[in-house]
Write an enzyme that holds these catalytic residues in place. Sequence first.
Site, PDB file in Angstrom:
ATOM      1  N   GLY A  13      -9.053  -8.505   1.177  1.00 20.08           N
ATOM      2  CA  GLY A  13      -8.721  -8.108  -0.192  1.00 20.08           C
ATOM      3  C   GLY A  13      -7.780  -9.113  -0.834  1.00 20.08           C
ATOM      4  O   GLY A  13      -7.212  -9.987  -0.153  1.00 20.08           O
ATOM      5  N   ASP A  14      -7.644  -9.001  -2.159  1.00 24.35           N
ATOM      6  CA  ASP A  14      -6.779  -9.898  -2.924  1.00 24.35           C
ATOM      7  C   ASP A  14      -7.120 -11.364  -2.706  1.00 24.35           C
ATOM      8  O   ASP A  14      -6.251 -12.232  -2.661  1.00 24.35           O
ATOM      9  CB  ASP A  14      -5.292  -9.621  -2.603  1.00 24.35           C
ATOM     10  CG  ASP A  14      -4.917  -8.195  -2.970  1.00 24.35           C
ATOM     11  OD1 ASP A  14      -5.551  -7.633  -3.885  1.00 24.35           O
ATOM     12  OD2 ASP A  14      -4.012  -7.641  -2.332  1.00 24.35           O
ATOM     13  N   GLU A  15      -8.395 -11.627  -2.572  1.00 25.70           N
ATOM     14  CA  GLU A  15      -8.860 -13.007  -2.413  1.00 25.70           C
ATOM     15  C   GLU A  15      -8.809 -13.747  -3.746  1.00 25.70           C
ATOM     16  O   GLU A  15      -8.902 -14.974  -3.782  1.00 25.70           O
ATOM     17  CB  GLU A  15     -10.313 -13.037  -1.898  1.00 25.70           C
ATOM     18  CG  GLU A  15     -10.511 -12.462  -0.499  1.00 25.70           C
ATOM     19  CD  GLU A  15     -10.771 -10.958  -0.509  1.00 25.70           C
ATOM     20  OE1 GLU A  15     -10.677 -10.348  -1.597  1.00 25.70           O
ATOM     21  OE2 GLU A  15     -11.047 -10.402   0.560  1.00 25.70           O
ATOM     22  N   GLY A  18     -11.082 -10.970  -8.919  1.00 25.78           N
ATOM     23  CA  GLY A  18     -11.045 -10.620 -10.341  1.00 25.78           C
ATOM     24  C   GLY A  18     -11.122 -11.833 -11.238  1.00 25.78           C
ATOM     25  O   GLY A  18     -11.970 -11.917 -12.127  1.00 25.78           O
ATOM     26  N   ASN A  49      -6.311   2.350  -6.430  1.00 26.16           N
ATOM     27  CA  ASN A  49      -5.603   1.632  -5.363  1.00 26.16           C
ATOM     28  C   ASN A  49      -5.868   0.131  -5.414  1.00 26.16           C
ATOM     29  O   ASN A  49      -5.272  -0.630  -4.668  1.00 26.16           O
ATOM     30  CB  ASN A  49      -6.009   2.167  -3.987  1.00 26.16           C
ATOM     31  CG  ASN A  49      -7.512   2.154  -3.768  1.00 26.16           C
ATOM     32  OD1 ASN A  49      -8.265   1.892  -4.689  1.00 26.16           O
ATOM     33  ND2 ASN A  49      -7.949   2.434  -2.569  1.00 26.16           N
ATOM     34  N   HIS A  52      -6.293  -6.294  -9.763  1.00 25.11           N
ATOM     35  CA  HIS A  52      -6.697  -7.683  -9.955  1.00 25.11           C
ATOM     36  C   HIS A  52      -5.824  -8.274 -11.041  1.00 25.11           C
ATOM     37  O   HIS A  52      -5.659  -7.676 -12.090  1.00 25.11           O
ATOM     38  CB  HIS A  52      -8.161  -7.766 -10.396  1.00 25.11           C
ATOM     39  CG  HIS A  52      -9.094  -7.024  -9.503  1.00 25.11           C
ATOM     40  ND1 HIS A  52      -9.547  -7.543  -8.326  1.00 25.11           N
ATOM     41  CD2 HIS A  52      -9.624  -5.799  -9.606  1.00 25.11           C
ATOM     42  CE1 HIS A  52     -10.345  -6.672  -7.741  1.00 25.11           C
ATOM     43  NE2 HIS A  52     -10.402  -5.595  -8.494  1.00 25.11           N
ATOM     44  N   ARG A 153     -17.868  18.082  -0.045  1.00 23.86           N
ATOM     45  CA  ARG A 153     -18.606  18.830  -1.087  1.00 23.86           C
ATOM     46  C   ARG A 153     -17.712  19.704  -1.957  1.00 23.86           C
ATOM     47  O   ARG A 153     -18.166  20.681  -2.512  1.00 23.86           O
ATOM     48  CB  ARG A 153     -19.714  19.734  -0.498  1.00 23.86           C
ATOM     49  CG  ARG A 153     -20.468  19.179   0.686  1.00 23.86           C
ATOM     50  CD  ARG A 153     -21.418  18.052   0.282  1.00 23.86           C
ATOM     51  NE  ARG A 153     -22.391  17.822   1.344  1.00 23.86           N
ATOM     52  CZ  ARG A 153     -22.214  16.925   2.312  1.00 23.86           C
ATOM     53  NH1 ARG A 153     -21.104  16.182   2.353  1.00 23.86           N
ATOM     54  NH2 ARG A 153     -23.139  16.764   3.227  1.00 23.86           N
TER      55      ARG A 153
HETATM   56  P1  GDP Z   1      -8.372  -9.581  -6.219  1.00 26.55           P
HETATM   57  O1  GDP Z   1      -7.958  -8.190  -5.895  1.00 26.55           O
HETATM   58  O2  GDP Z   1      -9.264 -10.175  -5.177  1.00 26.55           O
HETATM   59  O3  GDP Z   1      -8.934  -9.730  -7.602  1.00 26.55           O
HETATM   60  O4  GDP Z   1      -7.040 -10.479  -6.189  1.00 26.55           O
HETATM   61  P2  GDP Z   1      -5.594 -10.151  -6.828  1.00 26.55           P
HETATM   62  O5  GDP Z   1      -5.622 -10.461  -8.266  1.00 26.55           O
HETATM   63  O6  GDP Z   1      -5.136  -8.801  -6.419  1.00 26.55           O
HETATM   64  O7  GDP Z   1      -4.696 -11.189  -6.022  1.00 26.55           O
HETATM   65  C1  GDP Z   1      -4.912 -12.558  -6.079  1.00 26.55           C
HETATM   66  C2  GDP Z   1      -3.618 -13.267  -6.546  1.00 26.55           C
HETATM   67  O8  GDP Z   1      -3.794 -14.667  -6.450  1.00 26.55           O
HETATM   68  C3  GDP Z   1      -3.302 -13.013  -7.993  1.00 26.55           C
HETATM   69  O9  GDP Z   1      -1.918 -13.020  -8.157  1.00 26.55           O
HETATM   70  C4  GDP Z   1      -3.964 -14.185  -8.736  1.00 26.55           C
HETATM   71  O10 GDP Z   1      -3.313 -14.496  -9.954  1.00 26.55           O
HETATM   72  C5  GDP Z   1      -3.776 -15.282  -7.737  1.00 26.55           C
HETATM   73  N1  GDP Z   1      -4.844 -16.292  -7.680  1.00 26.55           N
HETATM   74  C6  GDP Z   1      -6.196 -16.092  -7.645  1.00 26.55           C
HETATM   75  N2  GDP Z   1      -6.845 -17.258  -7.495  1.00 26.55           N
HETATM   76  C7  GDP Z   1      -5.881 -18.212  -7.404  1.00 26.55           C
HETATM   77  C8  GDP Z   1      -5.911 -19.634  -7.206  1.00 26.55           C
HETATM   78  O11 GDP Z   1      -6.965 -20.247  -7.063  1.00 26.55           O
HETATM   79  N3  GDP Z   1      -4.707 -20.269  -7.163  1.00 26.55           N
HETATM   80  C9  GDP Z   1      -3.523 -19.610  -7.283  1.00 26.55           C
HETATM   81  N4  GDP Z   1      -2.390 -20.309  -7.236  1.00 26.55           N
HETATM   82  N5  GDP Z   1      -3.455 -18.286  -7.468  1.00 26.55           N
HETATM   83  C10 GDP Z   1      -4.616 -17.596  -7.528  1.00 26.55           C
HETATM   84 MG    MG Z   2      -6.271  -7.079  -5.608  1.00 28.33          MG
END
Ligand code: GDP
Ligand code: MG
Length: 428
Positions: A13-15, A18, A49, A52, A153
């Site tokens: 997650g949080d890759e 978004g 939960n 992005h 259900r």
């Molecule tokens: P999601 O849940 O997969 O959409 O990811 P999140 O938004 O929760 O977390 C990803 C974090 O990494 C966020 O704070 C984004 O602003 C940041 N982010 C995403 N891609 C990049 C990137 O290529 N470089 C940097 N420096 N930050 C990024």
């Molecule tokens: Mg996230």
Amino acid sequence: MVMKIAFIGAQTGDEGKGVRVAYYVKKAVSKIPSQNSSVWTMRWQGGANAGHTVFCDGLKYALHQVPSGILIDGTYNIMGEGVFLEPRGIVKEIILLREKGVRIDNTNFGISSNAHVTFGYHIEMDSTSSAAMTGHTSTGRGIKPTAVDKYGRVGVRFEEFLNRDSFIEALKHRFPLGMPAQFGTYESFVDSYAEDMKVLAPFSVLQSDILNNSNFKFGFAEGAQGFQLDVDRGLYPGITSSNPSIVPFRANKIIGVVKLYASSVGGGRPFIGRMNEELETSLRDLWNERGTTTGKPRSIGWLDIVALKHAIRSCDIDSLVSTCGDRIQDLTKKGEKMRLIFGYKINGKIFTQWDKSFHRRDVLYNAEPVFEEFDSWDIFFDKEKRELTPKAFAFIERIEELTGKKFAAHGYGPGIDDVLEIEDILSE
Ligand code: GDP
Ligand code: MG
């Protein structure tokens, strides 16, 4: 024909799904002359939960339930039928987005009529029972109790929530002996949502009507969490209550979003290859690695190729999109090498592929990472040459070799346009 592309977070997650999805949505919209809702975007699972963070036109948006496509004109954005809806949170999110100047009405936003709704009693149950039962630090947003009710259900679907009589009937089914005292009566509980119902009623739609509407040329769907949190495939019990790795329609392409290191929030699952504490703490502060929704600090580790290959095979991932390559330059400043996890050493044996024994929850807690080391880099993306710098490229090439999949693009910053495209995934 709608060209449907699904984005799955290939890790925990949080890759950065978004912001990368938003990039492709923007690109797809720009390809089509008529700006009138030619692209749909959806979240198909998860609930309040997920989070992005997207930087768009210099503004920062934290999206919790609404798909990120809402930030882009010419899109229709739907919360899919597998989503858990928290009505008050959605109303709040709509108000906040409108305050920031984002248009959000029933011509660009819809909520699936059969999605299940999270109520105050779910949130209360979550805070008292979740962590105690699984050791998994829940987000406390009521998702698990909503899922338990859905599969038991006794849940309430969105269309029932919107109709006073149906809502009361559904609550009687859920609480046959009457509402728990602190929630009043069936009627007063329902009426406490009257304002939310009024705001949300115009958004109810039948999902299949949207997905099959021939006015759309592209559809983008985005997993709310990552592969390793999938209720069936993930690291049980440290999982979420739905399937972020199972796409609910026939996608033309499935893209795996891969952050070039690992981060994880919430417990109840092993984290192989976590960085040493000193490095983790300094990078977490530097990168502000905290959950978008929860604000919880994320643990940080090295890219896990064993897990990534498993995600690719499980999900039929066609190609990859990397994120956060730019952050690695901080390792160079700290005199650290870049690493990836090539294998797991468990009781003296080395595994380079996922094994069925890993579904015994104790096994991976005993796994030691086997690393490959690389030179870290000062700059990930050379803006002048519009290409990866050689050290970054060597690392990327090795990932492609080990996974057998190519990167279609690389994200090098938190902005919607911070993308180096290698191959156009929007072409046939
Ligand atoms: P999601 O849940 O997969 O959409 O990811 P999140 O938004 O929760 O977390 C990803 C974090 O990494 C966020 O704070 C984004 O602003 C940041 N982010 C995403 N891609 C990049 C990137 O290529 N470089 C940097 N420096 N930050 C990024
Ligand atoms: Mg996230």
